[in-house]
Design an enzyme around this catalytic site. Structure first.
Site, PDB file in Angstrom:
ATOM      1  CD  GLU A 294      16.989  -1.389  -1.441  1.00 57.70           C
ATOM      2  OE1 GLU A 294      15.931  -1.046  -0.881  1.00 57.70           O
ATOM      3  OE2 GLU A 294      18.028  -0.711  -1.425  1.00 57.70           O
ATOM      4  CB  ILE A 364      17.135  13.989   5.718  1.00 57.26           C
ATOM      5  CG1 ILE A 364      16.333  13.594   4.471  1.00 57.26           C
ATOM      6  CG2 ILE A 364      16.829  15.432   6.114  1.00 57.26           C
ATOM      7  CD1 ILE A 364      14.836  13.620   4.660  1.00 57.26           C
TER       8      ILE A 364
END
Length: 505
Positions: A294, A364
């Protein structure tokens, strides 16, 4: 700004101030803006719009918009509009602290969505009509086509579907970027879709400019402002160890014959740890690498410059100020090695699977069984969003998720009994890496995965605690396939909320 950037006389006649352009946007509109990771976003109109919103609020008049972009932007867009309380709904991805605070306070509605889904869901009509598109470009050609700037994102869709178009022509963007883009117009709505004719990651299958219906252009604004991406923090020991574990694993996969000597096309999320992995690849001995990703960040630019990376396909840049200057200084070199595509192509699941991408993304937390939470702190507070990580995790050849083993000065373990929010299920996660080590989860049962994760990824301060939980779960859980103690599965998170640490005692 010189007139050479706006070569179509009809659009040159529509040049106005940012304030006049922003006045075309009415309260309640759905506004789609360019921008992807702090690159290629409009620099002037959002600030002017925020000022108009603040003026309306001071007069007691309601004024908010629904905002769509490619991904995150910068303070001049997300920050300005969030501070003005001008956003009612935001999608699909954001990193702005003011927007994040409002989302987590329940004052700003937010839709988190895979980046590959955004364009097609808008085409499907899932989010209603787009009233106005605000798009940054590098130049407008004589025929009215638009030369994109440092991100493409969803701009093709915004221009195609918006009722009104506002164009910012930014002279700061290098004119020589013309020719770097590949805009594919061959997509269609189901059931009339045809295969996308991209076989190699650096194939060009489209055109270098964006089409634009000139009758929809209500304003053109001249700007001269830089993209804004934060400098990357120099790699520390933790990130270097994470990078080292992953690179050693890739070498092992090559030695076992599961990967070619030049690997497979790389996808890298944005951040200090993925950037450290890219830096590590520079000295790894790998050569002739490829990237289908990306975002191009500093480390990938370095790999191109050194010749370790043969090409990079992306939808936008996330370059530090110093790397931006390097890019502009040697743009002729990079134009031959970088292809910039629309977001629906750069993240397309079928292409990711067919090319066999290696996904490397941050997280996370992960749990014993390989489920990954990449978006929510303590299960409830959004950090940024899922971005494109799911597009590559589910569809790529190999998906690796990277994180330090602890956070918040060691008070949080990144490996927990059960993640507090699931973005990537155990079925989509192949490898988990912390500075402690790497857990290869492929071909393992849930309980086997748990043992590997505990042995290789957990910080020593939490290893005994997690072993105790797992042993008791294997003994006392309702089922023995994926054992959990339901009253305790999320107790680590609650303990941190109550006491400030996940540690027992």
């Amino acid at each position: 700004m010189t007139a050479e950037r706006i070569l179509h006389p009809r659009l040159r006649d529509r040049v106005v101030s940012a304030e006049a352009a922003a006045a075309w946007i009415a309260p309640g509109e759905t506004v789609a803006m360019s921008g992807f990771t702090g690159s290629g976003y409009p620099k002037a109109v959002p600030i002017a719009l925020a000022q108009q919103i603040e003026t309306a609020h001071q007069a007691g008049q309601p004024f908010q918009i629904k905002l769509m972009t490619g991904a995150s932007t910068a303070p001049e867009l997300d920050g300005a509009l969030a501070k003005a309380d001008g956003i009612a709904l935001r999608m699909p991805f954001q990193t702005d602290p003011d927007a994040r605070a409002r989302i987590n306070a329940g004052k700003l509605d937010y839709i988190d969505i895979h980046l590959s889904h955004v364009a097609q869901h808008v085409w499907f009509g899932f989010y209603g009509e787009i009233d106005t598109a605000v798009i940054e470009v590098t130049a407008i050609r004589e025929d009215g086509s638009l030369v994109p700037s440092t991100s493409v994102g969803n701009n093709k869709t915004w221009l195609d579907l918006a009722k009104k178009i506002i164009i910012e022509v930014n002279e700061w963007q290098p004119a020589d970027i013309d020719g770097m883009h590949d805009i594919y117009y061959g997509t269609a709505l189901p059931p009339h879709r045809k295969p996308i004719p991209l076989v190699h990651g650096d194939d060009r299958i489209g055109q270098t400019t964006l089409n634009c219906d000139l009758d929809k252009v209500v304003a053109v604004v001249r700007t001269n402002g830089p993209d804004r991406n934060s400098p990357f923090t120099p790699a520390d020991e933790t990130s270097e160890r994470i990078a080292g574990h992953l690179i050693e694993f890739l070498k092992h996969e090559v030695a076992r014959g599961r990967l070619p000597a030049n690997l497979l096309p790389l996808q890298s999320g944005v951040g200090n740890i993925p950037n450290a992995v890219l830096a590590g690849l520079a000295n790894s001995g790998f050569r002739d690498l490829e990237a289908f990703t990306e975002v191009i960040q500093d480390g990938m630019l370095d790999l191109l410059k050194s010749g370790v990376l043969r090409y990079a396909s992306c939808t936008g840049f996330a370059l530090s100020p110093a790397a931006n200057e390097e890019f502009k200084r040697n743009i002729a070199f990079y134009r031959e090695r970088i292809v910039m595509r629309t977001q629906e192509i750069s993240n397309h699941p079928e292409l990711v699977r067919r090319l066999g991408c290696i996904g490397m993304n941050g997280m996370i937390e992960a749990d014993l069984y390989g489920n990954v939470n990449s978006t929510h702190v303590m299960g409830s507070r959004i950090m940024n969003g899922i971005g494109g990580s799911g597009d590559f995790a589910r569809n790529g050849f190999l998906s690796a998720f990277l994180s330090p083993s602890t956070a918040k000065n060691g008070t949080i373990s990144s490996i927990v009994p059960m993640v507090s929010h699931v973005d990537h299920t155990e079925h989509d996660v192949a490898v988990v890496v912390t500075e402690q080590g790497l857990a290869d989860l492929r071909g393992l049962t849930p309980k086997q995965r748990a043992r590997v994760v505990i042995d290789h990824c957990v910080h020593p301060d939490y290893r005994a605690q997690l072993e105790d939980y797992f042993d008791r779960a294997c003994r006392d859980a309702y089922g023995k396939h994926t054992p959990h103690l339901l009253p305790e599965a999320l107790s680590w998170h609650q303990r941190w909320l109550d006491t400030g640490t996940m540690r027992e005692g």
